[in-house]
Design a protein around this motif. Sequence first.
Motif, PDB file in Angstrom:
ATOM      1  N   TYR A   1       0.832  -1.199   0.000  1.00 39.43           N
ATOM      2  CA  TYR A   1       0.000   0.000   0.000  1.00 39.43           C
ATOM      3  C   TYR A   1       0.871   1.257   0.000  1.00 39.43           C
ATOM      4  O   TYR A   1       0.603   2.215  -0.720  1.00 39.43           O
TER       5      TYR A   1
ATOM      6  N   LEU B   1       0.697   4.189  -2.627  1.00 39.66           N
ATOM      7  CA  LEU B   1       0.337   5.544  -2.191  1.00 39.66           C
ATOM      8  C   LEU B   1       1.395   6.539  -2.647  1.00 39.66           C
ATOM      9  O   LEU B   1       1.075   7.649  -3.076  1.00 39.66           O
TER      10      LEU B   1
ATOM     11  N   ASP C   1      -4.604  12.804  -0.193  1.00 41.25           N
ATOM     12  CA  ASP C   1      -5.965  12.327   0.102  1.00 41.25           C
ATOM     13  C   ASP C   1      -6.575  11.663  -1.137  1.00 41.25           C
ATOM     14  O   ASP C   1      -7.267  10.649  -1.037  1.00 41.25           O
ATOM     15  N   VAL C   2      -6.331  12.268  -2.286  1.00 45.75           N
ATOM     16  CA  VAL C   2      -6.867  11.687  -3.519  1.00 45.75           C
ATOM     17  C   VAL C   2      -6.156  10.355  -3.801  1.00 45.75           C
ATOM     18  O   VAL C   2      -6.794   9.366  -4.187  1.00 45.75           O
TER      19      VAL C   2
ATOM     20  N   ALA D   1      -5.029   8.314  -1.627  1.00 42.90           N
ATOM     21  CA  ALA D   1      -5.594   7.308  -0.709  1.00 42.90           C
ATOM     22  C   ALA D   1      -6.920   6.769  -1.244  1.00 42.90           C
ATOM     23  O   ALA D   1      -7.192   5.566  -1.159  1.00 42.90           O
ATOM     24  N   SER D   2      -7.739   7.654  -1.827  1.00 47.65           N
ATOM     25  CA  SER D   2      -8.999   7.194  -2.409  1.00 47.65           C
ATOM     26  C   SER D   2      -8.755   6.315  -3.628  1.00 47.65           C
ATOM     27  O   SER D   2      -9.437   5.313  -3.831  1.00 47.65           O
TER      28      SER D   2
ATOM     29  N   VAL E   1      -6.065   4.460  -4.330  1.00 47.94           N
ATOM     30  CA  VAL E   1      -5.503   3.165  -3.925  1.00 47.94           C
ATOM     31  C   VAL E   1      -6.585   2.304  -3.260  1.00 47.94           C
ATOM     32  O   VAL E   1      -6.714   1.114  -3.560  1.00 47.94           O
ATOM     33  N   GLY E   2      -7.365   2.915  -2.368  1.00 53.39           N
ATOM     34  CA  GLY E   2      -8.430   2.165  -1.713  1.00 53.39           C
ATOM     35  C   GLY E   2      -9.458   1.673  -2.727  1.00 53.39           C
ATOM     36  O   GLY E   2      -9.830   0.499  -2.740  1.00 53.39           O
ATOM     37  N   SER E   3      -9.905   2.546  -3.592  1.00 55.33           N
ATOM     38  CA  SER E   3     -10.919   2.171  -4.576  1.00 55.33           C
ATOM     39  C   SER E   3     -10.390   1.105  -5.519  1.00 55.33           C
ATOM     40  O   SER E   3     -11.078   0.119  -5.817  1.00 55.33           O
TER      41      SER E   3
ATOM     42  N   THR F   1      -8.109  -1.107  -4.963  1.00 59.08           N
ATOM     43  CA  THR F   1      -8.006  -2.375  -4.227  1.00 59.08           C
ATOM     44  C   THR F   1      -9.347  -3.099  -4.189  1.00 59.08           C
ATOM     45  O   THR F   1      -9.436  -4.290  -4.474  1.00 59.08           O
ATOM     46  N   GLY F   2     -10.398  -2.368  -3.830  1.00 62.37           N
ATOM     47  CA  GLY F   2     -11.705  -2.999  -3.703  1.00 62.37           C
ATOM     48  C   GLY F   2     -12.343  -3.338  -5.042  1.00 62.37           C
ATOM     49  O   GLY F   2     -13.000  -4.381  -5.184  1.00 62.37           O
ATOM     50  N   ILE F   3     -12.154  -2.475  -6.020  1.00 64.15           N
ATOM     51  CA  ILE F   3     -12.770  -2.717  -7.328  1.00 64.15           C
ATOM     52  C   ILE F   3     -12.166  -3.962  -7.979  1.00 64.15           C
ATOM     53  O   ILE F   3     -12.870  -4.773  -8.576  1.00 64.15           O
TER      54      ILE F   3
END
Lengths: 211, 211
Positions: free
Chosen positions: B120, B124, B148-149, B151-152, B154-156, B158-160
């Motif tokens: 991660y 990031l 912040d963007v 983080a969104s 990378v998070g998105s 990962t889940g998608i």
Amino acid sequence: MAQQERAIETRRRLLIGAAEVFDERGYAAASINEIQERSGITKGAMYFHFASKEEIARGVMAAQTELPVDTRSRSASPMQRAIDLTHELAHQLRTNVLFRASIRLTVEQGTFQANDSDLYDWWLRAFGQELTRARDGGELREELVPEDVAASVVGSFTGIQMLSHVMCDRRDLHERLARWWEQILPGIATREALRRALPTGSPELGLTGGT
Amino acid sequence: MAQQERAIETRRRLLIGAAEVFDERGYAAASINEIQERSGITKGAMYFHFASKEEIARGVMAAQTELPVDTRSRSASPMQRAIDLTHELAHQLRTNVLFRASIRLTVEQGTFQANDSDLYDWWLRAFGQELTRARDGGELREELVPEDVAASVVGSFTGIQMLSHVMCDRRDLHERLARWWEQILPGIATREALRRALPTGSPELGLTGGT
């Protein structure tokens, strides 16, 4: 306690103990002995309720889908209810070990032989429903397909909570979600819906301190 | 083959075999015997390179971070390079078992005792760098913090990719990412950057068929 009440209580303790172990170790590394010890019930009682680790895991997953996570928001705006639902799921993740364990059993594909997509399907339906209402109510940009947006919301939520978990044990999950909503709302919400939307969730939920 | 070349080839085969097993079963359920059989090398050769399953997993993770995934885009736009990077990561996920295994070892927190946030952190940094350049070049909305963007994103991502994996073995991953970029770009990109951005990735990457 009547015999039936005692059986229900035993089953509940077993599921909580199992959820704790699944949440900490994942399905493959969880042992049925540790589940039995953690829940503080006898081997006999455990096997009365569940024949195997897989059955226990199914029980944990089933207990999760019974949670009424989509009922607390009192907002009249379907877009806001979709936002609120992510914060409610975040709250459940932070406070409910049955829910946390279900997420882990779902995301660790292949180790646990349930239908991996059950939980995702349930979320896709829940968000798809609110976003369809949002489109019908003029809150979702009309060029978008509600189900496509629901897929992005569910995927993004899944990954953002994982990142928050790894980084700080989900302490900043509500803040991460709020920032994500701030970033995605201008692309999915109509101007009017964007103006009204509260990315931190409806204040009456009391989940993020509001703004 | 010189002795050293042979050792490098053996190590490579071992890491590929291990990656296949980790990708299919996860860390906890992977056995060192299966890894040895899958890679087709002797027990002696295996223990010459790695003392334990944990060391093998570290080797798989290390091989992943050596991949030059952020170098192929030739776009002059940092925002487009961030988009391209997600499609390149998607392509790696679909074609490179070392990469898939690293992702699984990363997302299944707690079973594998490496520092779970390494991968991660690397992502990031990669996205944070492009998005900082995007802000400096007037492509990112100036009220947003690039980290912040990132983080969104990378998070998105990962889940998608997880949702796409569960739903259809990642066959529609590029399409899901393109839809997600279409939804989030209006909220993070300046008007000019939004006009130029290609959510399906730069056509020269040849990853999604382009549009």
